[in-house]
Design a protein around this motif. Sequence first.
Motif, mmCIF file in Angstrom:
data_model
loop_
_atom_site.group_PDB
_atom_site.id
_atom_site.type_symbol
_atom_site.label_atom_id
_atom_site.label_comp_id
_atom_site.label_asym_id
_atom_site.label_seq_id
_atom_site.Cartn_x
_atom_site.Cartn_y
_atom_site.Cartn_z
ATOM 1 N N VAL A 54 22.917 30.769 -60.146
ATOM 2 C CA VAL A 54 22.776 32.316 -60.025
ATOM 3 C C VAL A 54 24.169 32.967 -60.322
ATOM 4 N N GLN B 295 19.731 31.213 -63.881
ATOM 5 C CA GLN B 295 18.609 31.606 -63.096
ATOM 6 C C GLN B 295 18.370 33.020 -63.535
ATOM 7 N N THR C 205 15.019 34.096 -61.222
ATOM 8 C CA THR C 205 14.255 33.179 -60.116
ATOM 9 C C THR C 205 15.277 32.520 -59.353
ATOM 10 N N TYR C 206 15.023 33.047 -58.093
ATOM 11 C CA TYR C 206 15.935 32.339 -56.968
ATOM 12 C C TYR C 206 14.883 33.251 -55.691
ATOM 13 N N ALA C 207 15.491 32.345 -54.604
ATOM 14 C CA ALA C 207 14.908 33.088 -53.179
ATOM 15 C C ALA C 207 13.379 32.851 -53.100
ATOM 16 N N ALA D 240 23.987 28.995 -53.085
ATOM 17 C CA ALA D 240 22.707 28.542 -52.256
ATOM 18 C C ALA D 240 22.683 27.147 -52.268
ATOM 19 N N TYR D 241 21.736 26.758 -51.621
ATOM 20 C CA TYR D 241 20.930 25.295 -51.651
ATOM 21 C C TYR D 241 19.497 25.570 -51.416
ATOM 22 N N ARG D 242 18.778 26.056 -52.133
ATOM 23 C CA ARG D 242 17.114 25.878 -52.098
ATOM 24 C C ARG D 242 16.973 26.512 -50.594
ATOM 25 N N CYS D 243 17.415 28.019 -50.384
ATOM 26 C CA CYS D 243 17.669 28.169 -49.122
ATOM 27 C C CYS D 243 16.969 29.607 -48.762
ATOM 28 N N SER D 244 16.501 30.272 -49.870
ATOM 29 C CA SER D 244 15.752 31.588 -49.412
ATOM 30 C C SER D 244 16.803 32.501 -48.895
ATOM 31 N N PHE D 245 18.286 32.498 -49.317
ATOM 32 C CA PHE D 245 19.071 33.646 -48.682
ATOM 33 C C PHE D 245 19.312 33.308 -47.468
ATOM 34 N N PHE E 75 18.386 25.268 -58.302
ATOM 35 C CA PHE E 75 18.597 25.346 -56.871
ATOM 36 C C PHE E 75 19.433 26.339 -56.343
ATOM 37 N N GLY E 76 19.800 27.121 -57.078
ATOM 38 C CA GLY E 76 20.665 28.447 -56.327
ATOM 39 C C GLY E 76 22.021 28.457 -57.268
ATOM 40 N N GLU F 166 10.925 27.125 -51.667
ATOM 41 C CA GLU F 166 12.009 26.639 -50.731
ATOM 42 C C GLU F 166 11.807 26.509 -49.252
HETATM 43 CU CU1 CUN Z 1 18.719 30.020 -51.923
HETATM 44 S S1 CUN Z 1 18.880 28.696 -53.531
HETATM 45 MO MO1 CUN Z 1 16.958 29.427 -54.701
HETATM 46 O O1 CUN Z 1 17.115 31.054 -54.004
HETATM 47 O O2 CUN Z 1 17.728 29.885 -56.250
#
Ligand code: CUN
Length: 788
Positions: free
Chosen positions: A261, A223, A546-548, A370-375, A257-258, A742
């Motif tokens: 990363v 990611q 790409t995350y959060a 993570a798990y699609r969690c926005s930190f 999905f995190g 997320e």
């Molecule tokens: Cu917390 S899972 Mo997405 O931020 O990669």
Amino acid sequence: MFSCKTSPEVGGMGHSVKRKEDARFLHGKGKYTDDVKLPGMLSMVMVRSPYAYAKIKSIDKEKALAIPGVLAVITGEDLAQYNLHWMPTLLSDSQMVLPTDTVMHQSQEVCAVIATDRYIAVDGAEAVDVQYEPMKAIVNPYKALEEDAPLLRPDKEGQKDNHIYHWERGEREKTDAAIAAADVVVKERIHLPRIHVASIETCGIVASYDKDTEKMLIYLTSQAPHAIRTILALVAGHVGLSEEKIRIIAPDIGGGFGGKVPVYPGYVVAIAASFLIGKPVKWIEDRSENLINGFARDYHMDCELAATKDGKIQAFKVSTLADHGYTDSSANPSKYPTGMFSICTGSYDYEHAFAELDAVYTNKAPGGVAYRCSFRVTEAVHAIERMVDKLAAEIGKDPAQLRFENFIKKEQFPYASPLGWSYDSGDYKATLEKAMEMIGYDDYKKEQAEKRAQGKLMGIGICTFTEVVGAGPSKDFDILGIAMFDSAEIRVHPTGKALARFGTKSQGQGHETTYAQILAEELGIPYTDIEIDEGDTDTAPYGLGTYASRSTPTAGAAAAIAARKLKDKGKKIAAHLLEVSEDDIEWEVGKYFVKGAPEKSKTIQEVAFAAYTNIPPGMEPGFEATHYYDPPNLTFPNGAYICVVEVEEETGAIDVKRFVAIDDCGNIINPMIVEGQVHGGLTQGIAPAMYEGIVYDDEGNVLNGTLMDYLVPTAVESPHWETGHTITPSPHHPLGAKGVAESPTVGAPPAIANAIIDALYPLGIKHLDIPITPDKVWEAIQESKAKA
Ligand code: CUN
Ligand code: MCN
């Protein structure tokens, strides 16, 4: 409300155009890491520990090396010669690449077998003879903090116990005092267990070192390819892998999905193996390897919410114990070791709050991934939203009414939250009203009263969350010192078609479509004429990935501003072509025209051609622009979710009857893509609420490490999601957009949990931890009956 500025053919913002990338995916032509096949490529397979905690007495490679086709068995000792046996985690903790003496969790990598193909490598891995001396594993994080607990990380200087760090935000004394003085205080210990992202594509890498050019070409399902390249260069620069010699290509990704990363040990070993052997090395995890290693969450949260007797919230306090396994591998910004957890004060206006967290080591796989969690926002939202419902139940007030009475009001934005955020915008009342209207809240309330009178269990659950996405600003946010911003680079070719490149990397979010739509909106070039390219560190501009849910808030903004730079240059060219002064040129999507004489105009395509063929004197030729966007603030999307369930008393079976999700992510680029993101995210929200959770036994063995035992919800388990939106544009984002991807995963679990617990409330059941499975419900019902 948002109205489209462009025609459907141009396909700017607000158009639900079909995803450009889907033809390739639907025709089976996506190219994933495991599809990469290079001449002479070798295969790597890991030998993994059967024990959660053990000394390694010996590793005998002989039998494995005797198998024809097995070329090498790489151990921690081998890597230690190059000082590559440890690596930093994204949160500056240390993680073994391969162990030299001790294994710290079940399924930890012990050594790697390299062979001419995967089958031989698997045989080789089975032939490696590792002798262990098992030790008593620490599985319970509370026990890890007891005085007689063995020290799990003696390798860390100054580490005297299993406590990793303490973090706190807010005012402890004032919050405690407010709680002590309040009419009503509700308390609960809430656990969010470990879960796994379970992406369809597992983690994997192809590392290919060329001894002549000294270039390391890496295909990685990542990611964040740029950040990973920088980290690799920092970790392996001393053996000659410097940043300009490393090229990471993140091809198509089968779900991130995190989970994609971090840097995993297998990546480093594959890179080291290719570097030493001089041939390409592929390593792809199998399903169980993927499921047993690396998890999200494991937060034990002690919550206290205080209010007046009629329900005015006054203070919130949460003390968390975070089980990180043997190393803290959270992918969090360095100044925010607990991520954005301090958003836990939620959508409500009150003065006093305090959050603290203690992180602890146990004999489990590295946690905090993570798990699609926005930190860590999922955890925060679960805490406050469960507690608000508990308060409503305690004082006998309708949970929607309680929320209305406590919401931050539209006029209060920008709102300074008690734990230090500046919420950019929102209209929480409108969002909840819309959700209530869509589901028919009042009718359900009546139905519930009737059902309860008949002894039936029906529940209604609400969650009104505030999300926080889009890191930077880079002054506050960095990962391992790498500041968080993002980038876009546009090249418009002479014929008016374009190529745009980004520092982010889509894993299924549809960036090839939505970035093209942003550029179409700004430039009037049809989105179908714009190619989008991400993920290759040799070609894409630097970005953090790409995350959060940060792509729209950062790279999306960069795209808009880069396009505006182009438009400025185009204006000068148009003035030159139309032989008027620049001040007399006006812009309307797709063309420049002379003020007061709209028939005199030049299209963006004509201007692009002129940029290469007929420019004003002194101007640089070409039609390109780049922008690195460092956001002034995060964006704060919000949502109101309502869930209706029925529970069968005899079996504990839960039936989700309705689920309505209203999201506010500001202006929307592609409503269909957003809806798709919300559907997927809601399914990933029902997953932890009702199905998923990694289960450990007392020895630290994972009991559900296959998809036979770990239930990932499919279309069969998913209810019919009903979605809608309200729009409160972000005041600081150039397009007024906020991230969204997320929100549903953050908002759904408490809505579902609140609904189930509301259904069980007449039986005296006041809380259950997720996943709320039928057997858990059944047991709680039996217990409550035994008490009655
Ligand atoms: Cu917390 S899972 Mo997405 O931020 O990669
Ligand atoms: N979008 C939009 N209008 C908005 C906001 C977003 O049209 N106001 C669109 C965007 O243009 C983009 C998509 O919605 O195409 C998601 O945008 P955004 O909210 O900015 O999130 P990111 O693109 O940064 O995606 C990351 C996010 C994360 S962190 C996880 S975890 C997750 C998620 O995306 N992983 C996913 N959704 C996923 N979807 C798929 N298919 N696969 C994953 O691995």
